[in-house]
Design a protein around this motif. Structure first.
Motif, PDB file in Angstrom:
ATOM      1  N   HIS A 169       0.787  -1.271  -0.006  1.00  0.00           N
ATOM      2  CA  HIS A 169      -0.023  -0.048  -0.179  1.00  0.00           C
ATOM      3  C   HIS A 169       0.867   1.185   0.003  1.00  0.00           C
ATOM      4  CE1 HIS A 169      -3.190  -2.738   1.178  1.00  0.00           C
ATOM      5  NE2 HIS A 169      -2.517  -3.345   2.176  1.00  0.00           N
ATOM      6  N   TYR A 170       2.102   1.045  -0.017  1.00  0.00           N
ATOM      7  CA  TYR A 170       3.095   2.424   0.428  1.00  0.00           C
ATOM      8  C   TYR A 170       2.903   3.478  -0.601  1.00  0.00           C
ATOM      9  CZ  TYR A 170       7.061   5.060   2.098  1.00  0.00           C
ATOM     10  OH  TYR A 170       7.810   6.316   2.696  1.00  0.00           O
ATOM     11  N   GLU A 171       2.913   2.569  -1.783  1.00  0.00           N
ATOM     12  CA  GLU A 171       3.062   3.757  -3.144  1.00  0.00           C
ATOM     13  C   GLU A 171       1.734   4.649  -3.006  1.00  0.00           C
ATOM     14  OE1 GLU A 171       5.541   4.702  -4.869  1.00  0.00           O
ATOM     15  OE2 GLU A 171       6.712   3.405  -3.689  1.00  0.00           O
ATOM     16  N   ASP A 172       0.639   3.836  -2.713  1.00  0.00           N
ATOM     17  CA  ASP A 172      -0.647   4.706  -2.758  1.00  0.00           C
ATOM     18  C   ASP A 172      -0.663   5.572  -1.598  1.00  0.00           C
ATOM     19  OD1 ASP A 172      -1.730   3.258  -4.857  1.00  0.00           O
ATOM     20  OD2 ASP A 172      -2.597   1.538  -3.486  1.00  0.00           O
ATOM     21  N   TRP A 173      -0.084   5.208  -0.592  1.00  0.00           N
ATOM     22  CA  TRP A 173      -0.106   6.044   0.590  1.00  0.00           C
ATOM     23  C   TRP A 173       0.666   7.455   0.191  1.00  0.00           C
ATOM     24  CZ3 TRP A 173       1.749   2.323   5.009  1.00  0.00           C
ATOM     25  CH2 TRP A 173       0.593   1.588   5.157  1.00  0.00           C
ATOM     26  N   GLU A 174       1.859   7.198  -0.392  1.00  0.00           N
ATOM     27  CA  GLU A 174       2.704   8.297  -0.946  1.00  0.00           C
ATOM     28  C   GLU A 174       1.975   9.384  -1.980  1.00  0.00           C
ATOM     29  OE1 GLU A 174       6.622   8.986  -0.383  1.00  0.00           O
ATOM     30  OE2 GLU A 174       5.606   8.360   1.267  1.00  0.00           O
ATOM     31  N   ARG A 175       1.403   8.493  -2.846  1.00  0.00           N
ATOM     32  CA  ARG A 175       0.574   9.466  -4.026  1.00  0.00           C
ATOM     33  C   ARG A 175      -0.576  10.294  -3.370  1.00  0.00           C
ATOM     34  NH1 ARG A 175       1.874   4.866  -7.298  1.00  0.00           N
ATOM     35  NH2 ARG A 175       0.024   3.889  -6.655  1.00  0.00           N
ATOM     36  N   GLY A 176      -1.167   9.467  -2.338  1.00  0.00           N
ATOM     37  CA  GLY A 176      -2.295  10.093  -1.775  1.00  0.00           C
ATOM     38  C   GLY A 176      -1.832  11.274  -0.559  1.00  0.00           C
ATOM     39  N   ILE A 213      -0.904  10.690   2.392  1.00  0.00           N
ATOM     40  CA  ILE A 213      -1.614  10.353   3.806  1.00  0.00           C
ATOM     41  C   ILE A 213      -1.488   8.726   4.106  1.00  0.00           C
ATOM     42  CG2 ILE A 213      -3.805   9.841   2.896  1.00  0.00           C
ATOM     43  CD1 ILE A 213      -2.912  12.078   6.313  1.00  0.00           C
ATOM     44  N   ILE A 214      -1.143   8.467   5.254  1.00  0.00           N
ATOM     45  CA  ILE A 214      -0.962   7.024   5.469  1.00  0.00           C
ATOM     46  C   ILE A 214      -2.371   6.612   5.868  1.00  0.00           C
ATOM     47  CG2 ILE A 214      -0.153   5.344   7.220  1.00  0.00           C
ATOM     48  CD1 ILE A 214       2.398   7.079   7.473  1.00  0.00           C
ATOM     49  N   ASP A 215      -2.767   5.385   5.555  1.00  0.00           N
ATOM     50  CA  ASP A 215      -4.156   4.925   5.706  1.00  0.00           C
ATOM     51  C   ASP A 215      -4.253   4.709   7.263  1.00  0.00           C
ATOM     52  OD1 ASP A 215      -6.636   3.412   6.007  1.00  0.00           O
ATOM     53  OD2 ASP A 215      -6.162   2.248   4.470  1.00  0.00           O
ATOM     54  N   ARG A 216      -5.206   4.992   7.885  1.00  0.00           N
ATOM     55  CA  ARG A 216      -5.292   4.943   9.210  1.00  0.00           C
ATOM     56  C   ARG A 216      -5.399   3.269   9.776  1.00  0.00           C
ATOM     57  NH1 ARG A 216      -7.387   9.470  13.254  1.00  0.00           N
ATOM     58  NH2 ARG A 216      -7.195   7.758  14.442  1.00  0.00           N
ATOM     59  N   GLY A 217      -6.067   2.833   8.913  1.00  0.00           N
ATOM     60  CA  GLY A 217      -6.371   1.172   9.203  1.00  0.00           C
ATOM     61  C   GLY A 217      -5.110   0.611   9.319  1.00  0.00           C
ATOM     62  N   VAL A 218      -3.969   1.035   9.152  1.00  0.00           N
ATOM     63  CA  VAL A 218      -2.673   0.531   9.423  1.00  0.00           C
ATOM     64  C   VAL A 218      -2.205   0.314  10.884  1.00  0.00           C
ATOM     65  CG1 VAL A 218      -0.925   2.011   9.013  1.00  0.00           C
ATOM     66  CG2 VAL A 218      -0.439  -0.260   8.352  1.00  0.00           C
ATOM     67  N   TYR A 219      -2.595   1.303  11.666  1.00  0.00           N
ATOM     68  CA  TYR A 219      -2.217   1.439  12.974  1.00  0.00           C
ATOM     69  C   TYR A 219      -2.754   0.509  13.968  1.00  0.00           C
ATOM     70  CZ  TYR A 219      -0.408   6.134  11.044  1.00  0.00           C
ATOM     71  OH  TYR A 219       0.247   6.955  10.418  1.00  0.00           O
ATOM     72  N   SER A 237       3.738  17.181  12.281  1.00  0.00           N
ATOM     73  CA  SER A 237       3.666  15.802  11.861  1.00  0.00           C
ATOM     74  C   SER A 237       2.382  15.117  12.550  1.00  0.00           C
ATOM     75  CB  SER A 237       4.938  15.117  12.143  1.00  0.00           C
ATOM     76  OG  SER A 237       5.999  15.588  11.657  1.00  0.00           O
ATOM     77  N   CYS A 238       1.531  14.591  11.502  1.00  0.00           N
ATOM     78  CA  CYS A 238       0.293  13.977  11.750  1.00  0.00           C
ATOM     79  C   CYS A 238      -0.798  15.003  12.148  1.00  0.00           C
ATOM     80  CB  CYS A 238       0.470  12.885  12.895  1.00  0.00           C
ATOM     81  SG  CYS A 238       1.554  11.410  12.151  1.00  0.00           S
ATOM     82  N   GLY A 239      -0.381  16.192  11.863  1.00  0.00           N
ATOM     83  CA  GLY A 239      -1.632  17.374  12.252  1.00  0.00           C
ATOM     84  C   GLY A 239      -2.890  17.194  11.417  1.00  0.00           C
ATOM     85  N   THR A 240      -2.930  16.690  10.351  1.00  0.00           N
ATOM     86  CA  THR A 240      -4.292  16.458   9.865  1.00  0.00           C
ATOM     87  C   THR A 240      -5.006  15.228  10.337  1.00  0.00           C
ATOM     88  OG1 THR A 240      -3.275  14.968   8.107  1.00  0.00           O
ATOM     89  CG2 THR A 240      -3.418  17.573   7.567  1.00  0.00           C
ATOM     90  N   CYS A 241      -4.169  14.194  10.706  1.00  0.00           N
ATOM     91  CA  CYS A 241      -5.170  13.088  11.171  1.00  0.00           C
ATOM     92  C   CYS A 241      -4.991  12.709  12.565  1.00  0.00           C
ATOM     93  CB  CYS A 241      -4.431  11.953  10.463  1.00  0.00           C
ATOM     94  SG  CYS A 241      -2.909  11.547  11.154  1.00  0.00           S
ATOM     95  N   ALA A 242      -4.299  13.569  13.437  1.00  0.00           N
ATOM     96  CA  ALA A 242      -4.242  13.397  15.046  1.00  0.00           C
ATOM     97  C   ALA A 242      -5.872  13.558  15.532  1.00  0.00           C
ATOM     98  CB  ALA A 242      -3.249  14.248  15.619  1.00  0.00           C
ATOM     99  N   ASP A 243      -6.280  12.709  16.391  1.00  0.00           N
ATOM    100  CA  ASP A 243      -7.369  12.772  17.245  1.00  0.00           C
ATOM    101  C   ASP A 243      -6.928  13.654  18.534  1.00  0.00           C
ATOM    102  OD1 ASP A 243      -8.961  10.533  16.133  1.00  0.00           O
ATOM    103  OD2 ASP A 243      -7.032   9.638  16.456  1.00  0.00           O
ATOM    104  N   MET A 244      -5.965  13.775  18.961  1.00  0.00           N
ATOM    105  CA  MET A 244      -5.310  14.734  19.951  1.00  0.00           C
ATOM    106  C   MET A 244      -4.001  15.152  19.646  1.00  0.00           C
ATOM    107  SD  MET A 244      -5.042  11.472  22.649  1.00  0.00           S
ATOM    108  CE  MET A 244      -4.130  12.184  23.922  1.00  0.00           C
ATOM    109  N   LEU A 252       9.066  12.762   1.967  1.00  0.00           N
ATOM    110  CA  LEU A 252       8.140  12.085   3.148  1.00  0.00           C
ATOM    111  C   LEU A 252       6.752  12.392   2.825  1.00  0.00           C
ATOM    112  CD1 LEU A 252      10.634  13.098   6.237  1.00  0.00           C
ATOM    113  CD2 LEU A 252      10.351  10.868   5.238  1.00  0.00           C
ATOM    114  N   HIS A 253       6.421  12.080   1.739  1.00  0.00           N
ATOM    115  CA  HIS A 253       4.984  12.662   1.314  1.00  0.00           C
ATOM    116  C   HIS A 253       3.685  12.009   2.110  1.00  0.00           C
ATOM    117  CE1 HIS A 253       6.905  13.535  -2.818  1.00  0.00           C
ATOM    118  NE2 HIS A 253       6.930  14.494  -1.945  1.00  0.00           N
ATOM    119  N   SER A 254       3.880  10.688   2.335  1.00  0.00           N
ATOM    120  CA  SER A 254       2.606  10.280   3.039  1.00  0.00           C
ATOM    121  C   SER A 254       2.535  10.463   4.719  1.00  0.00           C
ATOM    122  CB  SER A 254       2.427   8.490   2.826  1.00  0.00           C
ATOM    123  OG  SER A 254       3.553   8.012   3.544  1.00  0.00           O
TER     124      SER A 254
END
Length: 395
Positions: A28-35, A37-43, A161-168, A205-207
């Motif tokens: 999935h890494y190339e898709d993350w880099e193009r998009g 953002i890292i898919d949150r489902g991986v965490y 870093s992670c400013g767009t996806c962070a919950d806190m 460090l695109h994703s």
């Protein structure tokens, strides 16, 4: 890679980490880099395999393993498959954010926040940097004033870093009139006045998403302050050795992997009727890189052992950080040259490393700041003016 640092338990863990990256990250890494953002489902998957939040105690859903060699294995295995953005994100959480939440929170706060982080369902970011305050933390202008049972937070942060996806987000804010009077407040998703700005378009460090954050009269409950009010600066300083070791580890392991792929390429790529590695200049360049990496590895091994023994000093961590990050940048540049035109193609891991490596000498304290820290710790020298001059140099 660095087998002398590990025992059999670490190598069993390596198998788990390697399988995780091959199964859940690489496809999935190339898709993350193009998009971008890292898919949150991986965490949650990473948490399930002990790769995310490993040190969170069992009482809160983690494994409670405090041994930095496990983090080193994650760095090595991520570097081996060139998933740098994901590794930087893991390092941000395990080596930066988590330290504050483990060391500075009350039992009630731990019960409230750690289980969601241990499961990978929640993401936390750290917000220190501001448009006018980067390495100089005392230049922070974001403020928080007490208002009954809450703090009113105003200001802005950038390069988060992670400013767009962070919950806190752990926010450093000025809470008094003193130059060092700061506190740390946890701002949570949904608090009125908490606004996310644009997702910043980085060179590499695109994703690994990075954003601007704005706080407009955000009412933060007093129960969301971590550590002591007014002691935020000292709280921020205590974790710097581990944060800088994290960058050194990521830099070294990435440089080592780029060197290995370049050495292999030089053995199979022919020019003038013979492999590149048989050209004396190429052979000498590879010899230089191999030597520098081995020297860096020895220092890093010592630093990892010191961290686990709670004896890694800020100065020693600064030495490792600037040297490993500059070595990473220098190694990648030489490897691009050996690859030639192929090294300039984005699909090449060497080209990707060329743009990803540049930030490593900047974040967690620039190379220049690291040298300043080391320089201030040098033995006293005899200078004209005696003690007053020495005191002035240290000021």
């Amino acid at each position: 890679m660095r087998r002398d640092l590990y025992n059999s338990d670490h190598e069993l863990y390596r198998d788990t980490v390697r399988n995780f990256f091959q199964r859940d990250v690489v496809p999935h890494y190339e898709d993350w880099e193009r998009g971008r953002i890292i898919d949150r489902g991986v965490y949650p998957l990473a948490a399930r395999h002990g790769i995310f939040g490993l040190e969170i105690p069992e009482a809160y859903g983690g494994s409670g393993v405090a041994d930095y060699r496990y983090r080193m294995i994650v760095c090595e295995e991520s570097a081996r498959v060139f998933t740098t953005s994901f590794n930087v994100t893991l390092g941000l959480f395990d080596d930066v954010v988590l330290r504050y939440l483990l060391e500075l929170t009350t039992e009630e706060q731990k019960q409230r926040w750690l289980p969601g982080l241990a499961s990978g369902e929640r993401i936390c970011a750290m917000a220190m940097t501001e448009p006018a305050a980067g390495s100089d933390l005392r230049g922070i202008r974001t403020t928080a004033r007490r208002d009954g049972d809450a703090w009113i937070l105003n200001g802005s942060k950038t390069f988060i870093s992670c400013g767009t996806c962070a919950d806190m987000v752990i926010v450093a804010a000025r809470t008094g009139s003193g130059r060092s009077d700061f506190s740390l407040l946890v701002v949570e998703e949904g608090m009125e006045g908490f606004v996310r700005g644009r997702k910043l378009d980085k060179v590499g460090l695109h994703s690994q998403d990075t954003a601007e954050l704005f706080f407009e009269n955000v009412r933060v409950p007093a129960g969301n302050v971590i550590g002591d009010v007014g002691s935020g600066l000292s709280h921020m300083m205590f974790n710097l050795p581990r944060e800088r070791l994290s960058v050194a580890a990521q830099s070294y392991t990435s440089a080592r992997s780029i060197y290995e792929v370049t050495r292999s390429y030089a053995s199979t790529r022919f020019a003038f009727g013979k492999p590149l590695v048989d050209q004396q200049h190429i052979r000498f360049v590879l010899a230089e890189i191999a030597t520098e990496l081995d020297v860096a590895e020895a220092y890093l091994d010592r630093s990892v052992s010191a961290l686990d023994a709670a004896s890694l000093t800020p100065v020693d961590a600064a030495k490792g950080k600037w040297y490993a990050s500059e070595l990473y940048k220098r190694t990648v540049d030489r490897c691009v040259q050996i690859f030639g035109g192929y090294g300039y193609m984005v699909e090449s891991p060497v080209a990707r490393a060329f743009i990803d490596s540049r930030a490593s000498t900047i974040y967690a304290g620039t190379t220049e700041i690291m040298k300043e820290i080391i320089g201030r710790d040098l033995p006293d020298r005899e200078v004209d003016g005696g003690e007053a001059a020495v005191a002035s140099e240290r000021a």
